[in-house]
Design an enzyme around this catalytic site. Structure first.
Site, PDB file in Angstrom:
ATOM      1  N   ASP A 122       0.811  -1.228   0.000  1.00 27.65           N
ATOM      2  CA  ASP A 122       0.000   0.000   0.000  1.00 27.65           C
ATOM      3  C   ASP A 122       0.842   1.275   0.000  1.00 27.65           C
ATOM      4  OD1 ASP A 122      -2.277  -1.581   0.099  1.00 27.65           O
ATOM      5  OD2 ASP A 122      -2.286  -1.599   2.287  1.00 27.65           O
ATOM      6  N   LYS A 155       1.857   2.234  -4.988  1.00 27.02           N
ATOM      7  CA  LYS A 155       2.426   1.667  -6.229  1.00 27.02           C
ATOM      8  C   LYS A 155       1.510   1.926  -7.422  1.00 27.02           C
ATOM      9  CE  LYS A 155       2.432  -2.375  -4.312  1.00 27.02           C
ATOM     10  NZ  LYS A 155       2.046  -2.050  -2.925  1.00 27.02           N
ATOM     11  N   GLY A 166      -4.546  -4.247  -3.818  1.00 32.23           N
ATOM     12  CA  GLY A 166      -5.551  -3.224  -4.069  1.00 32.23           C
ATOM     13  C   GLY A 166      -4.792  -1.971  -4.442  1.00 32.23           C
ATOM     14  N   HIS A 167      -4.821  -1.604  -5.718  1.00 29.57           N
ATOM     15  CA  HIS A 167      -4.049  -0.449  -6.195  1.00 29.57           C
ATOM     16  C   HIS A 167      -5.022   0.646  -6.616  1.00 29.57           C
ATOM     17  CE1 HIS A 167      -0.426  -3.282  -7.163  1.00 29.57           C
ATOM     18  NE2 HIS A 167      -0.808  -3.322  -5.909  1.00 29.57           N
ATOM     19  N   GLN A 183       1.933  -5.975  -3.245  1.00 28.79           N
ATOM     20  CA  GLN A 183       2.412  -6.132  -1.857  1.00 28.79           C
ATOM     21  C   GLN A 183       3.723  -5.343  -1.659  1.00 28.79           C
ATOM     22  OE1 GLN A 183       1.295  -9.400  -3.487  1.00 28.79           O
ATOM     23  NE2 GLN A 183      -0.612  -8.476  -2.894  1.00 28.79           N
TER      24      GLN A 183
HETATM   25  P1  GDP Z   1      -0.724   0.377  -3.491  1.00 28.32           P
HETATM   26  O1  GDP Z   1      -1.336  -0.890  -3.026  1.00 28.32           O
HETATM   27  O2  GDP Z   1       0.736   0.441  -3.233  1.00 28.32           O
HETATM   28  O3  GDP Z   1      -1.064   0.708  -4.927  1.00 28.32           O
HETATM   29  O4  GDP Z   1      -1.384   1.545  -2.603  1.00 28.32           O
HETATM   30  P2  GDP Z   1      -2.950   1.713  -2.296  1.00 28.32           P
HETATM   31  O5  GDP Z   1      -3.626   2.218  -3.505  1.00 28.32           O
HETATM   32  O6  GDP Z   1      -3.489   0.505  -1.635  1.00 28.32           O
HETATM   33  O7  GDP Z   1      -2.890   2.830  -1.166  1.00 28.32           O
HETATM   34  C1  GDP Z   1      -2.309   4.068  -1.368  1.00 28.32           C
HETATM   35  C2  GDP Z   1      -3.381   5.159  -1.164  1.00 28.32           C
HETATM   36  O8  GDP Z   1      -2.745   6.395  -1.095  1.00 28.32           O
HETATM   37  C3  GDP Z   1      -4.373   5.266  -2.305  1.00 28.32           C
HETATM   38  O9  GDP Z   1      -5.615   5.630  -1.774  1.00 28.32           O
HETATM   39  C4  GDP Z   1      -3.806   6.387  -3.176  1.00 28.32           C
HETATM   40  O10 GDP Z   1      -4.810   7.100  -3.883  1.00 28.32           O
HETATM   41  C5  GDP Z   1      -3.177   7.266  -2.124  1.00 28.32           C
HETATM   42  N1  GDP Z   1      -1.978   7.994  -2.560  1.00 28.32           N
HETATM   43  C6  GDP Z   1      -0.980   7.585  -3.379  1.00 28.32           C
HETATM   44  N2  GDP Z   1      -0.001   8.507  -3.445  1.00 28.32           N
HETATM   45  C7  GDP Z   1      -0.397   9.539  -2.654  1.00 28.32           C
HETATM   46  C8  GDP Z   1       0.207  10.786  -2.274  1.00 28.32           C
HETATM   47  O11 GDP Z   1       1.303  11.137  -2.676  1.00 28.32           O
HETATM   48  N3  GDP Z   1      -0.517  11.566  -1.396  1.00 28.32           N
HETATM   49  C9  GDP Z   1      -1.733  11.199  -0.919  1.00 28.32           C
HETATM   50  N4  GDP Z   1      -2.367  12.014  -0.075  1.00 28.32           N
HETATM   51  N5  GDP Z   1      -2.316  10.024  -1.245  1.00 28.32           N
HETATM   52  C10 GDP Z   1      -1.648   9.210  -2.091  1.00 28.32           C
HETATM   53  P1  IMO Z   2      -0.932  -4.107  -2.251  1.00 29.29           P
HETATM   54  O1  IMO Z   2      -0.516  -4.660  -3.589  1.00 29.29           O
HETATM   55  C1  IMO Z   2      -0.994  -4.537   2.084  1.00 29.29           C
HETATM   56  C2  IMO Z   2      -1.124  -8.637   3.660  1.00 29.29           C
HETATM   57  C3  IMO Z   2      -2.388  -9.079   4.370  1.00 29.29           C
HETATM   58  C4  IMO Z   2      -1.782 -10.039   5.375  1.00 29.29           C
HETATM   59  C5  IMO Z   2      -0.678 -10.710   4.569  1.00 29.29           C
HETATM   60  C6  IMO Z   2      -1.065 -12.050   3.958  1.00 29.29           C
HETATM   61  O2  IMO Z   2      -2.225  -3.373  -2.287  1.00 29.29           O
HETATM   62  O3  IMO Z   2       0.188  -3.373  -1.625  1.00 29.29           O
HETATM   63  P2  IMO Z   2      -2.559 -12.722   1.874  1.00 29.29           P
HETATM   64  O4  IMO Z   2      -4.010 -12.492   1.601  1.00 29.29           O
HETATM   65  O5  IMO Z   2      -1.665 -12.141   0.850  1.00 29.29           O
HETATM   66  O6  IMO Z   2      -2.249 -14.162   2.160  1.00 29.29           O
HETATM   67  O7  IMO Z   2      -2.279 -11.933   3.257  1.00 29.29           O
HETATM   68  O8  IMO Z   2      -0.347  -9.813   3.544  1.00 29.29           O
HETATM   69  N1  IMO Z   2      -1.332  -8.110   2.289  1.00 29.29           N
HETATM   70  C7  IMO Z   2      -1.257  -6.819   1.963  1.00 29.29           C
HETATM   71  N2  IMO Z   2      -1.055  -5.718   2.730  1.00 29.29           N
HETATM   72  N3  IMO Z   2      -1.104  -4.420   0.752  1.00 29.29           N
HETATM   73  C8  IMO Z   2      -1.274  -5.501  -0.042  1.00 29.29           C
HETATM   74  O9  IMO Z   2      -1.249  -5.440  -1.393  1.00 29.29           O
HETATM   75  C9  IMO Z   2      -1.393  -6.774   0.558  1.00 29.29           C
HETATM   76  N4  IMO Z   2      -1.580  -8.019   0.102  1.00 29.29           N
HETATM   77  C10 IMO Z   2      -1.523  -8.827   1.158  1.00 29.29           C
HETATM   78  O10 IMO Z   2      -3.027  -7.993   4.994  1.00 29.29           O
HETATM   79  O11 IMO Z   2      -1.174  -9.330   6.418  1.00 29.29           O
HETATM   80 MG    MG Z   3      -2.887  -1.513  -1.805  1.00 30.40          MG
END
Ligand code: GDP
Ligand code: IMO
Ligand code: MG
Length: 433
Positions: A13, A16, A40-41, A223
């Protein structure tokens, strides 16, 4: 031509999806190489927010090609839903290739993920319950079903029968839970086969042709480093390798083809699920970061645990991924905090640790050693160049670079594509060499 690998440098999270969407502009192909719909991106385009789980985050650029590599585990129902949901929002998607060698997440994998977590009780991992672990377990024990098997009408039914019989025995005898119905899974997957067929390809071949033709490729990790099955906080990890070298194995090209690795890291740290987290903030400071950063899981909606930036983790991620650059995201979230802390070492039973420990029991007892830096009060969401940032924010980034020993190429100051400061163009960096 450049092949750039983007990976999470923390516990996932890191943002990415947003950085991938931004860099996709310069790439011809965007590739997912591991993980599944545990990812979840979130990508924000204009007024619209998209939450992608299986599709590469390049999918929102209609002129790009996207590829799901052999290292990914695919839940066909989820993929279908995701493609249909984009169509329902009138998003034109570019060409999509799905590796015929990718493994399928079956209904018994999701069921077992849940049963295994329940049985672990207090010791649970806190998985996303998407069937990821059981699917990779079957892959490694050579019992898995791949995309290519699904397309082979003659043999699929037989492979499914063998698997359902075995899994049902396990589910009924070990967990005392009711087994699953073979006929209904067979019918469901026959329909998935027809849906997937047009996308299926020898993805490794497609990619190597693209490389031969000199196209830019962006590999989008899911991840993060500390969730890596080998290098992460085992057993509180996912079941794949989110680290950079998997970009090669998980897509079917050789490691010599990869040019550059970009690690994505938040300006602080978050984690979802169980397991130790040395810089975690339990009190109001953690709460403030969670609400300002909207730190709730994209996949499960769970509140993310929040804490200070950890440079021990940063250095470790730099080492195991071979990071060339960092993209530091969500710097805007730290605006308004008087003092910021960065952890530069751990104290464990009186000993000073500067390297990330392998033993999760040791990590759980580690106390972070902090240094403090002054914060800034300005809203930085409109900053587009490094010099637009307050001095304290620039100093904070410099300190991260000094401690992690990796230069910062990009800085995120908001959710939108435009809210990105580019210090070094990573694709151009490869050409300059
Ligand atoms: P990922 O799994 O690495 O793609 O990250 P996620 O999408 O799960 O979580 C990142 C969250 O931060 C998302 O809701 C993005 O919209 C938000 N985000 C990404 N970059 C920035 C930033 O530079 N500033 C802020 N405020 N939010 C950001
Ligand atoms: P993105 O791509 C954050 C965590 C789960 C749990 C562990 C194992 O959005 O960064 P799993 O279902 O993979 O067997 O769970 O890994 N986890 C993540 N945490 N971002 C993710 O993906 C994750 N994918 C799995 O919360 O701790
Ligand atoms: Mg994510």
């Amino acid at each position: 031509m450049a092949l750039v690998v983007l990976v999470g440098a923390q516990w996932g999270d890191e943002g990415k999806g947003k950085i991938t969407d931004f860099l996709a502009e310069q790439a011809r192909i965007v590739v997912r190489f591991q993980g599944g719909n545990n990812a979840g991106h979130t990508v924000v385009v204009g007024q619209e927010e998209f939450r992608l789980h299986l599709l590469p985050s390049g999918i929102l650029h209609p002129d790009k090609e996207c590829l799901i590599g052999n290292g990914v585990v695919i839940d066909p129902a989820v993929l279908r839903e995701e493609i249909e949901a984009l169509a329902a929002r009138n998003v034109t998607i570019g060409r999509l290739y799905i590796s015929e060698r990718a493994h399928l997440i079956m209904p018994y994998h999701r069921y077992l993920d849940k049963l295994q977590e329940e049985r672990k009780g207090e010791a649970k991992i806190g998985t996303t319950c998407r069937g990821i672990g059981p699917c990779y377990a079957d892959k490694i024990s050579r019992e898995g079903i791949r995309v290519v098997d699904l397309l082979d009408r003659e043999h699929f039914a037989e492979k499914l029968r063998r698997n359902v019989d075995l899994k049902n025995e396990y589910i009924e005898k070990i967990f005392g839970a009711p087994g699953l119905d073979y006929e209904s899974i067979l019918a469901e997957f026959k329909s998935h086969a027809e849906f997937l067929r047009p996308y299926t390809a020898d993805a490794s071949m497609i990619l190597s042709q693209a490389v031969y033709q000199g196209k830019n490729v962006l590999f989008e990790g899911a991840q993060g480093t500390l969730l890596d099955i080998d290098h992460g906080t085992y057993p509180f990890v996912t079941s794949s390798n989110p680290t950079a070298s998997e970009a090669a194995a998980g897509s079917g090209i050789g490691p010599t083809a990869l040019d550059l690795v970009l690690g994505v890291s938040k300006a602080y740290t978050t984690r979802v699920g169980e397991g130790p987290f040395p810089t975690e903030l339990d009190g109001p400071a953690g709460e403030e970061i969670r609400s300002k950063g909207r730190e709730f899981g994209t996949t499960t909606g769970r509140p993310r645990r929040c804490g200070w930036f950890d440079a021990v983790i940063g250095r470790y991620a730099a080492r195991v991924n071979g990071l060339d650059y960092l993209a530091v995201t969500k710097l805007d979230v730290l605006s308004g905090l008087d003092t910021l802390k960065i952890c530069n070492a751990y104290r464990w039973r009186g000993e000073l640790l500067t390297e990330f420990p392998a033993n999760v029991e040791v990590l759980a007892e580690c106390e972070p050693v902090y240094e403090e830096l002054p914060g800034w009060s300005e809203d930085i969401t409109g900053a587009r160049r490094l010099k637009d940032l307050p001095k304290a924010a620039r100093r904070y980034l410099e300190r991260i670079t000094e401690l992690v020993e990796v230069p910062v190429a990009m800085v995120g100051v908001g959710v939108r594509r435009s809210q990105t400061i580019v210090i070094q163009d990573v694709f151009a960096d490869v050409f300059e060499e």
